[in-house]
Design an enzyme around this catalytic site. Structure first.
Site, PDB file in Angstrom:
ATOM      1  N   ARG A   1       0.914   7.920 -12.856  1.00 19.51           N
ATOM      2  CA  ARG A   1       0.147   6.730 -12.460  1.00 19.51           C
ATOM      3  C   ARG A   1      -0.742   6.249 -13.610  1.00 19.51           C
ATOM      4  NH1 ARG A   1      -2.871   8.842  -7.454  1.00 19.51           N
ATOM      5  NH2 ARG A   1      -4.199   7.017  -7.620  1.00 19.51           N
TER       6      ARG A   1
ATOM      7  N   ARG B   1      -3.504  -8.367 -14.493  1.00 20.73           N
ATOM      8  CA  ARG B   1      -2.895  -7.054 -14.725  1.00 20.73           C
ATOM      9  C   ARG B   1      -1.819  -7.113 -15.810  1.00 20.73           C
ATOM     10  NH1 ARG B   1      -4.585  -4.515  -9.915  1.00 20.73           N
ATOM     11  NH2 ARG B   1      -3.349  -2.949  -8.975  1.00 20.73           N
TER      12      ARG B   1
ATOM     13  N   ARG C   1      -1.664  16.940  -1.950  1.00 16.37           N
ATOM     14  CA  ARG C   1      -0.714  15.892  -1.557  1.00 16.37           C
ATOM     15  C   ARG C   1       0.114  15.546  -2.786  1.00 16.37           C
ATOM     16  NH1 ARG C   1      -5.081  12.475   1.394  1.00 16.37           N
ATOM     17  NH2 ARG C   1      -5.158  13.627   3.325  1.00 16.37           N
TER      18      ARG C   1
ATOM     19  N   ARG D   1      -8.588  16.943  -5.363  1.00 18.97           N
ATOM     20  CA  ARG D   1      -8.516  16.974  -3.899  1.00 18.97           C
ATOM     21  C   ARG D   1      -7.448  17.965  -3.416  1.00 18.97           C
ATOM     22  NH1 ARG D   1      -7.510  11.528  -0.564  1.00 18.97           N
ATOM     23  NH2 ARG D   1      -5.744  11.479  -1.982  1.00 18.97           N
TER      24      ARG D   1
ATOM     25  N   LYS E   1     -14.398   2.451 -10.980  1.00 18.07           N
ATOM     26  CA  LYS E   1     -14.490   0.986 -10.990  1.00 18.07           C
ATOM     27  C   LYS E   1     -15.078   0.455  -9.685  1.00 18.07           C
ATOM     28  CE  LYS E   1     -10.534  -1.249 -11.301  1.00 18.07           C
ATOM     29  NZ  LYS E   1     -10.185  -2.217 -10.265  1.00 18.07           N
TER      30      LYS E   1
HETATM   31  P1  AMP Z   1      -5.096  -2.541  -5.932  1.00 14.84           P
HETATM   32  O1  AMP Z   1      -5.906  -2.420  -4.690  1.00 14.84           O
HETATM   33  O2  AMP Z   1      -5.791  -3.360  -7.009  1.00 14.84           O
HETATM   34  O3  AMP Z   1      -4.595  -1.221  -6.472  1.00 14.84           O
HETATM   35  O4  AMP Z   1      -3.782  -3.378  -5.548  1.00 14.84           O
HETATM   36  C1  AMP Z   1      -2.857  -2.906  -4.630  1.00 14.84           C
HETATM   37  C2  AMP Z   1      -1.463  -3.407  -4.987  1.00 14.84           C
HETATM   38  O5  AMP Z   1      -1.440  -4.827  -4.982  1.00 14.84           O
HETATM   39  C3  AMP Z   1      -1.001  -3.026  -6.371  1.00 14.84           C
HETATM   40  O6  AMP Z   1      -0.418  -1.758  -6.407  1.00 14.84           O
HETATM   41  C4  AMP Z   1       0.014  -4.121  -6.672  1.00 14.84           C
HETATM   42  O7  AMP Z   1       1.251  -3.874  -6.012  1.00 14.84           O
HETATM   43  C5  AMP Z   1      -0.623  -5.329  -6.034  1.00 14.84           C
HETATM   44  N1  AMP Z   1      -1.473  -6.071  -6.999  1.00 14.84           N
HETATM   45  C6  AMP Z   1      -2.822  -6.138  -7.032  1.00 14.84           C
HETATM   46  N2  AMP Z   1      -3.259  -6.908  -8.047  1.00 14.84           N
HETATM   47  C7  AMP Z   1      -2.141  -7.327  -8.685  1.00 14.84           C
HETATM   48  C8  AMP Z   1      -1.908  -8.136  -9.831  1.00 14.84           C
HETATM   49  N3  AMP Z   1      -2.920  -8.672 -10.542  1.00 14.84           N
HETATM   50  N4  AMP Z   1      -0.630  -8.357 -10.198  1.00 14.84           N
HETATM   51  C9  AMP Z   1       0.413  -7.854  -9.504  1.00 14.84           C
HETATM   52  N5  AMP Z   1       0.262  -7.066  -8.428  1.00 14.84           N
HETATM   53  C10 AMP Z   1      -0.995  -6.797  -8.007  1.00 14.84           C
END
Ligand code: AMP
Length: 226
Positions: free
Chosen positions: A170, A92, A159, A126, A18
């Site tokens: 995940r 999300r 890791r 990795r 992505k």
């Molecule tokens: P990302 O870089 O998109 O993986 O975001 C890092 C973290 O931010 C995620 O693991 C969530 O804890 C939080 N986060 C990002 N986007 C959202 C969202 N739309 N709703 C809720 N939590 C979010």
């Protein structure tokens, strides 16, 4: 609501490419990219009120509550009103998608659809040599002898995050969380799925699709001055 401007979302599990696809879209087309993760990290770094709250959730590996997340994103989106935009990481959850719908109509959702096995393979590729920190990737730079460090001949390890059982967890979490959002947009008829096993296979159809919606970057100024 501004008419004729692209209101798009990009969705894809970890390891789907992505990030790479988003970078290519930004290189080719004149549009603003708003990533919820980047916005949260920026707020955390600046120690804003939202940033402090967000940190406590992110540190525990949890999603930020919908109302906080939605308020943050919608207020940021207001500043991008005049531009084409692409959301990344938001919505999300279905309540987030519903709240977004109240503010504007999403015209396109780009869904990167890769086989579960491909992603698992990528994410578990990795391996590291703990003593030196040397990193190997079974696909891009494999060790000369499988499972051992090139220099010392010592065993390589994974890791915890990269172990198959963690990766599967995940991916399953992404699936349960995101599938309802994909279904939500599918029902609205705006979901565009792009399938493949490699980013270089997926990018050309994404590019061709966006060309039907947006001017190319050479016309950047015209697009942003609208
Ligand atoms: P990302 O870089 O998109 O993986 O975001 C890092 C973290 O931010 C995620 O693991 C969530 O804890 C939080 N986060 C990002 N986007 C959202 C969202 N739309 N709703 C809720 N939590 C979010």
């Amino acid at each position: 609501m501004a008419v004729g401007l692209l209101r798009a979302v990009i969705m894809g599990p970890p390891g789907s490419g992505k990030g790479t696809i988003s970078t290519r879209i930004l290189k080719h087309f004149a549009l603003k990219h708003l990533s919820s993760g980047d916005l949260l990290r920026d707020n955390m770094q600046k120690r804003t009120e939202v940033g402090v709250i967000a940190k406590s959730y992110i540190d525990q590996g949890q999603l930020i509550p919908d109302d906080i997340m939605t308020r943050l994103m919608l207020s940021e989106l207001k500043t991008l009103n005049r531009y084409h935009w692409l959301l990344d990481g938001f919505p999300r959850t279905v309540p987030q998608a519903e709240a977004l719908d109240k503010a504007c109509e999403i015209g396109t959702v780009i869904d990167l659809d890769l086989p579960f096995e491909t992603i698992k393979q990528r994410l578990t590729a990795r391996w590291i040599h703990p003593a030196s920190g040397r990193v190997y990737n079974l696909e891009f730079n494999p060790p000369k002898v499988p499972g051992t460090d090139d220099i010392t001949g010592e065993p390589l390890v994974q890791r915890d995050d990269d172990k198959p059982e963690t990766v599967v967890k995940r991916l399953k979490a992404y699936e349960t969380q995101t599938k309802p959002v994909l279904d939500y947009y599918r029902k609205k008829g705006v979901l565009e799925s792009f399938s493949g096993t490699e980013t270089n296979m997926i990018w050309p159809p994404v590019h061709a699709f966006l060309q039907t919606k947006l001017p190319e970057a050479s016309q950047k100024e015209a697009a942003t001055q609208r």
